[in-house]
Scaffold this motif. Structure first.
Motif, PDB file in Angstrom:
ATOM      1  N   ARG A  51       0.813  -1.210   0.000  1.00 46.23           N
ATOM      2  CA  ARG A  51       0.000   0.000   0.000  1.00 46.23           C
ATOM      3  C   ARG A  51       0.853   1.269   0.000  1.00 46.23           C
ATOM      4  N   CYS A  52       2.070   1.171   0.528  1.00 41.25           N
ATOM      5  CA  CYS A  52       2.819   2.410   0.741  1.00 41.25           C
ATOM      6  C   CYS A  52       4.160   2.470   0.008  1.00 41.25           C
ATOM      7  N   ARG A  53       4.492   1.482  -0.772  1.00 43.12           N
ATOM      8  CA  ARG A  53       5.821   1.447  -1.369  1.00 43.12           C
ATOM      9  C   ARG A  53       6.008   2.478  -2.487  1.00 43.12           C
ATOM     10  N   THR A  54       4.938   3.109  -2.914  1.00 43.80           N
ATOM     11  CA  THR A  54       5.055   4.093  -3.996  1.00 43.80           C
ATOM     12  C   THR A  54       5.704   5.395  -3.534  1.00 43.80           C
ATOM     13  N   GLY A  55       5.709   5.660  -2.239  1.00 46.18           N
ATOM     14  CA  GLY A  55       6.307   6.905  -1.779  1.00 46.18           C
ATOM     15  C   GLY A  55       6.899   6.789  -0.393  1.00 46.18           C
ATOM     16  N   LEU A  56       8.172   7.151  -0.267  1.00 47.86           N
ATOM     17  CA  LEU A  56       8.841   7.140   1.028  1.00 47.86           C
ATOM     18  C   LEU A  56       9.104   8.580   1.463  1.00 47.86           C
ATOM     19  N   LEU A  57       8.727   8.876   2.689  1.00 50.06           N
ATOM     20  CA  LEU A  57       8.867  10.229   3.226  1.00 50.06           C
ATOM     21  C   LEU A  57      10.104  10.313   4.114  1.00 50.06           C
ATOM     22  N   HIS A  58      10.906  11.326   3.892  1.00 50.96           N
ATOM     23  CA  HIS A  58      12.174  11.460   4.601  1.00 50.96           C
ATOM     24  C   HIS A  58      11.968  11.842   6.069  1.00 50.96           C
ATOM     25  N   ILE A  59      12.675  11.142   6.961  1.00 53.77           N
ATOM     26  CA  ILE A  59      12.645  11.456   8.388  1.00 53.77           C
ATOM     27  C   ILE A  59      13.955  12.105   8.813  1.00 53.77           C
ATOM     28  N   LEU A  60      15.072  11.409   8.507  1.00 53.87           N
ATOM     29  CA  LEU A  60      16.376  11.851   9.006  1.00 53.87           C
ATOM     30  C   LEU A  60      17.465  11.176   8.197  1.00 53.87           C
ATOM     31  N   THR A  61      18.573  11.876   8.000  1.00 56.52           N
ATOM     32  CA  THR A  61      19.751  11.287   7.372  1.00 56.52           C
ATOM     33  C   THR A  61      20.961  11.517   8.272  1.00 56.52           C
ATOM     34  N   THR A  62      21.715  10.454   8.534  1.00 58.93           N
ATOM     35  CA  THR A  62      22.952  10.555   9.306  1.00 58.93           C
ATOM     36  C   THR A  62      24.124  10.251   8.379  1.00 58.93           C
ATOM     37  N   ASP A  63      25.304  10.158   8.934  1.00 55.15           N
ATOM     38  CA  ASP A  63      26.482   9.836   8.127  1.00 55.15           C
ATOM     39  C   ASP A  63      26.361   8.460   7.466  1.00 55.15           C
ATOM     40  N   LYS A  64      25.654   7.543   8.140  1.00 54.75           N
ATOM     41  CA  LYS A  64      25.601   6.162   7.652  1.00 54.75           C
ATOM     42  C   LYS A  64      24.266   5.759   7.046  1.00 54.75           C
ATOM     43  N   TYR A  65      23.169   6.298   7.571  1.00 60.55           N
ATOM     44  CA  TYR A  65      21.856   5.799   7.173  1.00 60.55           C
ATOM     45  C   TYR A  65      20.888   6.928   6.806  1.00 60.55           C
ATOM     46  N   THR A  66      19.915   6.553   5.951  1.00 61.03           N
ATOM     47  CA  THR A  66      18.774   7.415   5.655  1.00 61.03           C
ATOM     48  C   THR A  66      17.524   6.736   6.195  1.00 61.03           C
ATOM     49  N   TYR A  67      16.766   7.463   7.002  1.00 60.92           N
ATOM     50  CA  TYR A  67      15.550   6.949   7.615  1.00 60.92           C
ATOM     51  C   TYR A  67      14.350   7.516   6.857  1.00 60.92           C
ATOM     52  N   ALA A  68      13.445   6.632   6.464  1.00 66.17           N
ATOM     53  CA  ALA A  68      12.255   7.058   5.733  1.00 66.17           C
ATOM     54  C   ALA A  68      11.054   6.261   6.227  1.00 66.17           C
ATOM     55  N   VAL A  69       9.874   6.819   5.993  1.00 69.09           N
ATOM     56  CA  VAL A  69       8.659   6.167   6.436  1.00 69.09           C
ATOM     57  C   VAL A  69       7.659   6.164   5.290  1.00 69.09           C
ATOM     58  N   CYS A  70       6.863   5.112   5.241  1.00 67.84           N
ATOM     59  CA  CYS A  70       5.751   5.098   4.296  1.00 67.84           C
ATOM     60  C   CYS A  70       4.471   4.867   5.079  1.00 67.84           C
ATOM     61  N   ARG A  71       3.400   5.497   4.641  1.00 66.01           N
ATOM     62  CA  ARG A  71       2.122   5.418   5.345  1.00 66.01           C
ATOM     63  C   ARG A  71       1.244   4.369   4.690  1.00 66.01           C
ATOM     64  N   ALA A  72       0.919   3.325   5.428  1.00 61.79           N
ATOM     65  CA  ALA A  72      -0.014   2.322   4.916  1.00 61.79           C
ATOM     66  C   ALA A  72      -1.445   2.781   5.135  1.00 61.79           C
ATOM     67  N   THR A  73      -1.666   3.413   6.286  1.00 65.99           N
ATOM     68  CA  THR A  73      -2.964   4.002   6.629  1.00 65.99           C
ATOM     69  C   THR A  73      -2.663   5.333   7.316  1.00 65.99           C
TER      70      THR A  73
END
Length: 200
Positions: free
Chosen positions: A154-176
Protein backbone atom coordinates in the motif's frame (compact mmCIF):
# COMPACT_ATOMS: atom_id res chain seq x y z
CA UNK A 1 29.66 40.56 44.38
CA UNK A 2 33.21 39.26 44.84
CA UNK A 3 35.65 38.20 42.14
CA UNK A 4 34.91 34.47 42.49
CA UNK A 5 31.19 35.01 41.93
CA UNK A 6 31.98 37.12 38.88
CA UNK A 7 34.19 34.35 37.47
CA UNK A 8 31.47 31.78 38.09
CA UNK A 9 28.96 33.92 36.23
CA UNK A 10 31.42 34.39 33.34
CA UNK A 11 31.90 30.62 33.02
CA UNK A 12 28.14 30.04 33.12
CA UNK A 13 27.53 32.75 30.53
CA UNK A 14 30.12 31.16 28.23
CA UNK A 15 28.93 27.54 28.53
CA UNK A 16 25.20 27.78 29.23
CA UNK A 17 24.11 28.56 25.64
CA UNK A 18 25.96 25.52 24.28
CA UNK A 19 24.65 23.20 27.00
CA UNK A 20 21.07 24.43 26.53
CA UNK A 21 21.34 24.10 22.75
CA UNK A 22 22.58 20.50 23.06
CA UNK A 23 19.81 19.65 25.52
CA UNK A 24 17.22 21.25 23.24
CA UNK A 25 18.53 19.30 20.24
CA UNK A 26 18.48 15.98 22.09
CA UNK A 27 15.02 16.64 23.57
CA UNK A 28 13.65 17.51 20.14
CA UNK A 29 15.25 14.54 18.36
CA UNK A 30 14.17 12.13 21.08
CA UNK A 31 10.52 13.25 20.82
CA UNK A 32 10.58 13.49 17.00
CA UNK A 33 12.17 10.09 16.36
CA UNK A 34 9.92 8.40 18.94
CA UNK A 35 6.95 9.28 16.71
CA UNK A 36 8.37 6.79 14.20
CA UNK A 37 9.40 4.10 16.72
CA UNK A 38 13.07 5.14 16.66
CA UNK A 39 15.08 5.58 19.84
CA UNK A 40 17.49 8.50 19.79
CA UNK A 41 20.07 6.14 21.32
CA UNK A 42 20.19 3.96 18.22
CA UNK A 43 20.95 6.87 15.89
CA UNK A 44 24.55 8.00 15.53
CA UNK A 45 24.34 11.80 15.68
CA UNK A 46 27.44 13.97 16.07
CA UNK A 47 27.27 16.99 18.37
CA UNK A 48 27.09 19.60 15.54
CA UNK A 49 24.03 17.83 14.08
CA UNK A 50 22.32 17.71 17.48
CA UNK A 51 23.03 21.40 17.99
CA UNK A 52 21.55 22.25 14.59
CA UNK A 53 18.25 20.58 15.55
CA UNK A 54 17.95 22.89 18.56
CA UNK A 55 16.85 25.53 16.04
CA UNK A 56 13.48 23.75 15.87
CA UNK A 57 13.01 24.50 19.57
CA UNK A 58 14.44 28.00 19.77
CA UNK A 59 12.56 29.22 16.66
CA UNK A 60 9.23 27.97 17.97
CA UNK A 61 6.88 30.89 18.79
CA UNK A 62 6.07 29.33 22.18
CA UNK A 63 9.75 29.49 23.15
CA UNK A 64 10.05 33.11 22.08
CA UNK A 65 6.98 34.14 24.09
CA UNK A 66 8.10 32.17 27.15
CA UNK A 67 11.59 33.69 26.95
CA UNK A 68 10.18 37.21 26.86
CA UNK A 69 7.96 36.42 29.85
CA UNK A 70 10.85 34.95 31.86
CA UNK A 71 13.09 37.90 31.00
CA UNK A 72 10.47 40.33 32.32
CA UNK A 73 10.06 38.31 35.53
CA UNK A 74 13.86 38.18 35.98
CA UNK A 75 14.23 41.93 35.51
CA UNK A 76 11.48 42.64 38.03
CA UNK A 77 13.01 40.19 40.50
CA UNK A 78 16.50 41.66 40.12
CA UNK A 79 15.17 45.12 40.95
CA UNK A 80 14.34 43.84 44.43
CA UNK A 81 17.02 44.78 46.97
CA UNK A 82 16.57 41.60 49.06
CA UNK A 83 17.09 39.35 46.03
CA UNK A 84 20.21 41.27 45.08
CA UNK A 85 21.67 40.61 48.51
CA UNK A 86 20.88 36.87 48.13
CA UNK A 87 22.62 36.71 44.74
CA UNK A 88 25.67 38.43 46.23
CA UNK A 89 26.34 35.32 48.37
CA UNK A 90 27.76 32.13 46.85
CA UNK A 91 25.08 29.88 48.32
CA UNK A 92 22.35 32.22 47.13
CA UNK A 93 23.88 32.36 43.66
CA UNK A 94 24.05 28.55 43.56
CA UNK A 95 20.37 28.22 44.53
CA UNK A 96 19.31 30.77 41.91
CA UNK A 97 21.36 28.96 39.23
CA UNK A 98 19.87 25.56 40.12
CA UNK A 99 16.34 26.95 39.97
CA UNK A 100 17.11 28.68 36.67
CA UNK A 101 18.52 25.52 35.09
CA UNK A 102 15.54 23.47 36.29
CA UNK A 103 13.00 25.94 34.88
CA UNK A 104 14.92 26.27 31.60
CA UNK A 105 15.10 22.47 31.28
CA UNK A 106 11.36 22.05 31.82
CA UNK A 107 10.57 24.81 29.35
CA UNK A 108 12.92 23.49 26.67
CA UNK A 109 11.70 19.90 27.07
CA UNK A 110 8.04 20.89 26.75
CA UNK A 111 8.63 23.09 23.70
CA UNK A 112 10.79 20.37 22.11
CA UNK A 113 7.83 17.97 22.36
CA UNK A 114 5.50 20.54 20.80
CA UNK A 115 7.95 21.20 17.95
CA UNK A 116 8.47 17.45 17.40
CA UNK A 117 4.69 16.87 17.24
CA UNK A 118 4.34 19.63 14.67
CA UNK A 119 7.19 18.32 12.52
CA UNK A 120 6.10 14.68 12.64
CA UNK A 121 2.59 15.67 11.57
CA UNK A 122 4.06 17.50 8.58
CA UNK A 123 6.11 14.45 7.63
CA UNK A 124 3.13 12.11 7.83
CA UNK A 125 0.99 14.51 5.81
CA UNK A 126 3.60 14.45 3.03
CA UNK A 127 5.12 17.87 3.71
CA UNK A 128 8.72 16.67 3.49
CA UNK A 129 11.24 15.40 0.95
CA UNK A 130 10.60 12.12 -0.86
CA UNK A 131 13.26 9.42 -0.69
CA UNK A 132 14.38 6.99 -3.38
CA UNK A 133 16.53 4.18 -2.04
CA UNK A 134 19.41 2.82 -4.13
CA UNK A 135 18.91 -0.85 -3.25
CA UNK A 136 15.75 -2.65 -4.48
CA UNK A 137 12.94 -3.31 -2.03
CA UNK A 138 13.20 -7.03 -2.80
CA UNK A 139 15.90 -7.20 -0.13
CA UNK A 140 13.16 -6.61 2.45
CA UNK A 141 10.62 -9.08 1.12
CA UNK A 142 12.13 -12.23 2.58
CA UNK A 143 11.59 -11.01 6.15
CA UNK A 144 8.02 -9.73 5.82
CA UNK A 145 4.99 -11.34 7.37
CA UNK A 146 1.81 -11.45 5.29
CA UNK A 147 0.27 -8.44 7.11
CA UNK A 148 3.48 -6.43 6.79
CA UNK A 149 3.73 -7.28 3.10
CA UNK A 150 0.18 -6.02 2.60
CA UNK A 151 1.02 -2.72 4.32
CA UNK A 152 4.20 -2.48 2.28
CA UNK A 153 2.29 -2.86 -1.00
CA UNK A 154 0.00 0.00 0.00
CA UNK A 155 2.82 2.41 0.74
CA UNK A 156 5.82 1.45 -1.37
CA UNK A 157 5.06 4.09 -4.00
CA UNK A 158 6.31 6.91 -1.78
CA UNK A 159 8.84 7.14 1.03
CA UNK A 160 8.87 10.23 3.23
CA UNK A 161 12.17 11.46 4.60
CA UNK A 162 12.64 11.46 8.39
CA UNK A 163 16.38 11.85 9.01
CA UNK A 164 19.75 11.29 7.37
CA UNK A 165 22.95 10.55 9.31
CA UNK A 166 26.48 9.84 8.13
CA UNK A 167 25.60 6.16 7.65
CA UNK A 168 21.86 5.80 7.17
CA UNK A 169 18.77 7.42 5.65
CA UNK A 170 15.55 6.95 7.61
CA UNK A 171 12.25 7.06 5.73
CA UNK A 172 8.66 6.17 6.44
CA UNK A 173 5.75 5.10 4.30
CA UNK A 174 2.12 5.42 5.34
CA UNK A 175 -0.01 2.32 4.92
CA UNK A 176 -2.96 4.00 6.63
CA UNK A 177 -3.41 7.41 8.31
CA UNK A 178 -2.32 5.86 11.63
CA UNK A 179 0.07 3.04 10.60
CA UNK A 180 3.15 2.72 8.50
CA UNK A 181 6.53 1.16 7.97
CA UNK A 182 9.96 2.51 8.87
CA UNK A 183 12.65 1.77 6.30
CA UNK A 184 16.34 2.47 6.86
CA UNK A 185 19.01 2.11 4.18
CA UNK A 186 22.75 2.66 4.38
CA UNK A 187 23.78 5.72 2.38
CA UNK A 188 26.04 3.66 0.10
CA UNK A 189 23.03 1.53 -0.89
CA UNK A 190 24.55 -1.74 0.30
CA UNK A 191 22.01 -2.71 2.91
CA UNK A 192 18.88 -2.11 4.95
CA UNK A 193 18.26 -2.20 8.68
CA UNK A 194 15.41 -4.51 9.77
CA UNK A 195 11.95 -3.37 8.72
CA UNK A 196 9.90 -1.83 11.50
CA UNK A 197 6.20 -1.06 11.85
CA UNK A 198 4.87 1.92 13.76
CA UNK A 199 1.48 3.15 14.93
CA UNK A 200 0.54 6.65 15.97
Amino acid sequence: MDKLNEKILEVIAATAPLVLAYFAGIAYLSAYLAKFSISVHEVDLPIPIVLSYSFNVFSNPVFLLASIGLAIVALLALSDAKLKSVIATRSGLAVIMIIGVFVAGLLINKIAQVAADQRSEKVLSGDTAWVSFKAPFSKYEFEMSASTALRFERCRTGLLHILTTDKYTYAVCRATPTEGLLLVQSNDGTGFLPLREFKR
